[in-house]
Design an enzyme around this catalytic site. Structure first.
Site, PDB file in Angstrom:
ATOM      1  N   ASP A 118      19.990 -25.968 -13.095  1.00 22.76           N
ATOM      2  CA  ASP A 118      20.044 -25.714 -14.697  1.00 22.76           C
ATOM      3  C   ASP A 118      20.476 -27.055 -15.200  1.00 22.76           C
ATOM      4  OD1 ASP A 118      20.862 -24.399 -17.140  1.00 22.76           O
ATOM      5  OD2 ASP A 118      20.623 -22.621 -16.410  1.00 22.76           O
ATOM      6  N   HIS A 175      24.121 -24.671 -21.412  1.00 24.34           N
ATOM      7  CA  HIS A 175      23.273 -23.416 -20.623  1.00 24.34           C
ATOM      8  C   HIS A 175      23.493 -23.340 -19.391  1.00 24.34           C
ATOM      9  CE1 HIS A 175      19.679 -21.292 -19.239  1.00 24.34           C
ATOM     10  NE2 HIS A 175      19.356 -21.208 -20.502  1.00 24.34           N
ATOM     11  N   SER A 201      17.502 -16.265 -19.461  1.00 21.72           N
ATOM     12  CA  SER A 201      18.426 -16.781 -18.594  1.00 21.72           C
ATOM     13  C   SER A 201      19.843 -16.147 -18.799  1.00 21.72           C
ATOM     14  CB  SER A 201      18.392 -18.290 -19.387  1.00 21.72           C
ATOM     15  OG  SER A 201      17.172 -18.911 -18.885  1.00 21.72           O
TER      16      SER A 201
END
Length: 705
Positions: free
Chosen positions: A109, A173, A469
């Site tokens: 990620d 994220h 996600s």
């Protein structure tokens, strides 16, 4: 004005007398020239009292009147949990195995923020001896929770100012997803009071290995997803992939590898709503994550189309959308502005607006965080606001702080979640499963902005995000949980357990049926004991690839070894030992027939007999041969053939097969469809705002070495 509950103690008076008494109390606190305030509701069983809207001054006066025991605000109470794990039936205090700490979750990620409390290693032992990875210690320190960290740059363009050339996360994220999968419990977590509760990951004792491949500019996977996940499967590593955020149109999946779990996103039973009140006392409800409090004060409101930046060369046709530089600051500063475009918040912030109302928000299942008081209104409500602005010389409005309410329809597939059919192999049902992916709170780097709007200077430890996600790490955490109890299970067995024990989802609220939610919503506890599993190994996938017509060069790229398909018995998609079934017809009302060969492995009671229970739509016959499977030992396998025969009356039909032994119900979804299901049924593909922007090819590797 605020709603208050006025408690008047016990009384033996009848209901009519009490109502007159309450009206008298309201008259005593109201201004003499004001119309009498109504009693909104009253109580007469457990206690005596009533509800009314009062100003703070009136409430204080009310509290001093004879006969009034207490006056307190009627507040919407926050749920006392971050909710998503509890919603899927996975409470914090479940039985866990010590071996969970030997499981390593590899997160590919945007990096990680190691200072987050979610990754505190207090009480953790040293990393398991099998761990062979490293920690690139440039601007980051690993510990016994984050045991590995690396970063990869695969593009030549210079990094953005926000990027740090290290595994450290500056985008947010990666920290969010890692803490959802494997973060330790953090009490009193919230986003400025929203979603208050205990934030936790699904596998809090698991270790984390971070691989930063995503930067502020995005990710560059260079076709690594399918190939990388195949090699992971070869080594017994389960890969969990986000389905993508290109819904609700069909055939929009970003990932569909048959050797990985592909996860779609669903809602949970908590929804964020924001109220807007106008000067004429009309109120409208929209969606946003508004952490700002205007305290009910009314501000002037202006329509963007009436405030064009003419000096900049813009007219009302441009300014009504509130695009960049189209508004006149002198006409908007200190006011609430009504905009028709999603660029409104950024422009409103630039010109000094007090707040912004955005018109025409297509889907109401996602709340966005913005750097000023804001609310997305449905077009019909925004039109009423516009009409009010035009009807009076001095229009005013206010935007209230966001509240949380219960969503009784959940789980519903999120509007943005990518749908099947699988473009590469339509008769392999994808996505596999759904998990909560809407308005998920998790840890956040304090260096990273909460939104992508320039000028948003909020620095928070937690953020609320939506996307596949967000659903992906829920499945990753659940898979770790299963693996800790069943360390010898293969990736396919874990996937099978999650799919065949999933909670059924109603197609009434999801028109794409299994193409939206796969087998249903994950149930981690039930998945510990699935009864039967559908195994698949490297050789099965190689035969499947041969059956799909892959040439020798492509196969070698994927597999890593030379394969000659003519020398092996390859299979069709229908014969891959998958826990679901998909049958495609070429056109509507065409008679269609298809058979599927399957093998199930007993992982439940050694001595058990399963009977097939089939549900099928009208016009179809679904048969199973044999319809009874008897096992005498663990690990024993049995084969069966499922046959579908009939004619489609609509583009998608749903059915199911359940193997039932009285204790375990092993359910497989069946979907029958024609080519229309692969074509867009929507006029547009939903464009997700920043809060929902996710890397479509995001991976979660669960390493078991």
């Amino acid at each position: 004005m605020q709603t208050y509950i006025i408690y008047t103690g016990n009384s033996k008076n009848d209901e009519t007398s009490l109502l007159l008494y309450y009206q008298n109390l309201l008259q005593q606190v109201a201004d003499s020239d004001e119309a009498p305030k109504p009693v909104l509701q009253h109580y007469k069983r457990s206690f005596n009292g009533f509800v009314a809207k009062l100003t703070k001054k009136e409430a204080n006066k009310m509290a001093g009147l004879d006969g009034v025991v207490s006056v307190f605000p009627d507040e919407k109470r926050h749920l006392l949990t971050t909710r998503s794990w509890d919603f899927i039936g996975f409470p914090r205090y479940v039985e866990r195995e010590n071996s969970e700490s030997d499981v390593i979750v590899g997160v590919i990620d945007s990096g990680i923020w190691p200072e987050s409390e979610s990754f505190n290693d207090k009480g953790f032992s040293p990393p398991p001896s099998k761990w062979k990875g490293t920690c690139q210690t440039s601007n980051i320190t690993c510990n016994n929770k984050i045991i590995g960290a690396r970063y990869y740059l695969s593009f030549e363009d210079p990094l953005s100012e926000r990027d740090i050339e290290s595994p450290r996360d500056t985008e947010g994220h990666g920290t969010h997803t890692a803490s959802t999968a494997a973060g330790i419990p953090i009490k009193k977590a919230s986003m400025e009071g929203l979603a208050r509760g205990t934030a936790r990951g699904g596998a809090p004792s698991a270790r984390i290995a971070v691989y930063k491949v995503c930067w502020v500019k995005g990710c560059f996977d260079s076709d690594a997803i399918s190939i990388g996940s195949f090699h992971a499967m070869q080594h017994g590593v389960l890969t969990v992939l986000a389905a993508g955020n290109s819904g609700p149109s069909p055939s929009t999946l970003g990932n569909f590898s048959p050797w990985a779990i592909v996860v779609a996103a669903s809602t949970l039973d908590r929804k964020f709503v924001t109220e807007v009140k106008l000067g004429d006392n009309m109120t409208y409800e929209g969606v946003s994550l508004n952490t700002f409090d205007l305290e009910g004060k009314l501000y002037p409101i202006v329509y963007g189309g009436a405030a064009p930046n003419t000096k900049g060369g813009f007219n009302k046709d441009k300014s009504r959308f509130c695009s960049a530089n189209t508004l006149d600051a002198t006409m908007v500063k200190g006011k609430i502005v009504l905009c028709e475009g999603t660029e409104g918040p950024a422009e409103a912030l630039r010109v000094g607006a007090v707040g912004v109302l955005i018109q025409g928000h297509t889907y109401s299942d996602i709340a966005f965080s913005l750097p000023l008081p804001a609310c997305y209104l449905q077009s019909k409500d925004a039109a009423k606001v516009y009409k009010y602005i035009r009807s009076t010389r001095s229009p005013t409005a206010t935007i209230f702080r966001t509240n949380e309410i219960k969503d009784t329809l959940a789980p519903v597939v999120a509007s943005f979640s990518s749908r099947g059919p699988n473009k590469a192999t339509p008769e392999i049902l994808k996505p596999d499963i759904i998990a909560p992916g809407v308005d998920i709170i998790a840890s956040w780097p304090t260096i990273s902005p909460i939104s992508d709007i320039i000028g948003d200077n909020r620095n928070l430890e937690f953020n609320i995000m939506s996307g596949t996600s967000m659903s992906c790490p829920h499945v990753s955490g659940a898979a770790v949980y299963i693996k800790s109890f069943h360390p010898t299970w293969s990736p396919a067995a874990i996937r099978s357990a999650l799919m065949t024990t999933a909670k059924q989802v109603s197609p009434n609220n999801n028109v794409e049926a299994e193409f939206g939610y796969g087998a249903g919503q994950i149930d981690p506890i039930k998945a510990l004991n699935p009864g039967l599993v559908y195994e698949a190994y490297e050789g099965d996938y190689i035969r499947f690839l041969c059956g799909q017509g892959f040439n020798a060069t492509t196969l070698q790229q994927i597999i890593g070894n030379a394969v000659i398909c003519s020398e092996i018995a390859y299979m069709t998609a229908r014969d891959l030992n998958y826990p679901s079934f998909a049958l495609k017809a070429s056109r509507l009302k065409q008679h269609i027939s298809g058979s599927f060969n399957r093998i199930v492995t007993n992982v439940g009671l050694p001595m058990s007999t399963y009977r097939a229970i089939v549900t099928a739509p009208i016009g179809f016959n679904v048969s199973v041969n044999p319809s009874v499977l008897s096992f005498t030992s663990l690990g024993e396998t049995q084969t069966y053939v499922l046959t579908i025969d009939g004619a489609l009356k609509k583009s998608i039909e749903s059915a199911s097969l359940v193997w039932d032994n009285g204790e375990s119900q092993v359910r497989s979804p069946i979907i029958i469809f024609d080519e229309r299901a692969e074509k867009s049924q929507s006029t547009k593909i939903y464009s997700i705002h920043y809060i929902c922007i996710v890397i479509l090819n995001l991976l979660f590797y669960i390493f078991i070495q």
